[in-house]
Design a protein around this motif. Structure first.
Motif, PDB file in Angstrom:
ATOM      1  N   ARG A   1      -5.065  36.817  15.793  1.00  0.00           N
ATOM      2  CA  ARG A   1      -4.109  36.886  16.907  1.00  0.00           C
ATOM      3  C   ARG A   1      -4.809  37.393  18.168  1.00  0.00           C
ATOM      4  O   ARG A   1      -4.528  36.924  19.278  1.00  0.00           O
TER       5      ARG A   1
ATOM      6  N   ASP B   1      -4.998  35.369  21.649  1.00  0.00           N
ATOM      7  CA  ASP B   1      -4.561  35.967  22.920  1.00  0.00           C
ATOM      8  C   ASP B   1      -5.657  35.855  23.979  1.00  0.00           C
ATOM      9  O   ASP B   1      -5.390  35.546  25.140  1.00  0.00           O
TER      10      ASP B   1
ATOM     11  N   HIS C   1       0.359  32.671  17.592  1.00  0.00           N
ATOM     12  CA  HIS C   1       0.238  33.706  16.561  1.00  0.00           C
ATOM     13  C   HIS C   1       0.601  33.132  15.187  1.00  0.00           C
ATOM     14  O   HIS C   1      -0.021  33.486  14.182  1.00  0.00           O
TER      15      HIS C   1
ATOM     16  N   ASP D   1      -1.699  33.331  11.928  1.00  0.00           N
ATOM     17  CA  ASP D   1      -1.236  33.862  10.639  1.00  0.00           C
ATOM     18  C   ASP D   1      -1.492  32.860   9.513  1.00  0.00           C
ATOM     19  O   ASP D   1      -1.904  33.233   8.410  1.00  0.00           O
TER      20      ASP D   1
END
Lengths: 202, 202
Positions: free
Chosen positions: B97, B101, B184, B188
């Motif tokens: 994540r 970002d 995200h 995951d």
């Protein structure tokens, strides 16, 4: 002779099938022979016996010509789809061994490196690679994964795009980084790990 | 003041710690502010208040300066290693994540794209990235995988390099190709699939 004309890809009149084929062939041949920095649109035009003006009428850049040539070669490679012997690990290993063999050829290594550089910098070219090379590859993986799913080898909820990237990304990552040996054994391991990751639970 | 001097990395006398820090800071600041094409060695020298001659005494290229600056930032990020809550999927998801970002920031996207281009074309720079950025990352993954192996979450025969590439490659591949959303949820999913691929059999 309308049946011999390919569909128009650009503005104005349709491309001559012969000039188009000669241009694509010239781009591929030059790219295999000399460093990409020397494969100018002028050099492609000379080799193809086509004017630069004609080329620029149909392609915005030498990169766009090469992508179209590679897309055609890729289409021929994928004409019969991915191998399907029923053994998903073995079939993906065959595909990845082929990629590893290709990347071991210094001429291909240099060519793909140069093309990767241009796609990183040029969003138009990135779109062309995605639509004309990656999308047909993804479609071939989708067919193979659908068969594997029907055989209970791939989980029903697996996203085909993510699954395809799981198979191919480690090989290209290692190639770009130079982080380790690109061998058939490595290709086999990537295939085996990908299938474990994709298999149904329990 | 020998203790305040960094080890010499090049020929001749050791680098001044102050000039070195100013150069690295200037390179990072400029790279975040203007397109990479405009981050010349001259611009870095002006910003740092250091002469171009001094810079060229220690770094062969602007890319080498940036790689050293990024390597220092990376070392600070990795000072405490990867997260280890005992939940390997969750810990790897936190890492991915963070990558997602970072790649969503247009300035970082442009900078990493430019740096990737240079590393593809420059074997010296590729070696610097491998030794000063990738190797410390790999070392951090090795520590986390060793803990996971001790907890029975990762198979004993898993190769740490291949395992690390399995975790990070899909995200960077999707970023380079623009083949799908970098969310995200995707991070995951990559973490979950990687851990399934690496888990002990049976």
């Amino acid at each position: 002779m309308p049946t011999s004309q390919p569909a128009a890809h650009g503005p104005g009149r349709p491309r001559s099938g012969r000039s188009r084929a000669a241009t694509l062939e010239a781009a591929l041949a030059l790219a295999a022979e000399v460093p990409w920095a020397r494969v100018t649109v002028g050099a492609i035009a000379d080799r193809a016996g086509v004017s630069k003006a004609t080329i620029y009428r149909w392609w915005p850049s030498r990169g766009a010509i090469l992508v179209e040539a590679l897309a055609e070669a890729n289409e021929r490679d994928l004409a019969y789809g991915l191998p399907d012997t029923g053994d998903l690990v073995a079939d993906l290993a065959v595909v990845l061994r082929g990629v590893v063999d290709e990347l071991a050829d210094p001429a291909w290594d240099a060519l793909l490196r140069a093309l990767t550089v241009e796609t990183l910098l040029d969003a138009d070219l990135r779109g062309r690679v995605l639509a004309s090379i990656f999308a047909p590859q993804l479609a071939a993986f989708e067919v193979r994964f659908a068969a594997a799913r029907a055989a209970g080898q791939v989980a029903a909820d697996v996203d085909d795009l993510a699954a395809t990237e799981l198979v191919v990304a480690p090989v290209f990552h290692r190639w770009q980084q130079g982080s380790g040996p690109l061998t058939h054994a490595y290709a086999d391991g990537v295939a085996a790990r990908a299938v474990r990751a994709l298999s149904p639970r329990g």
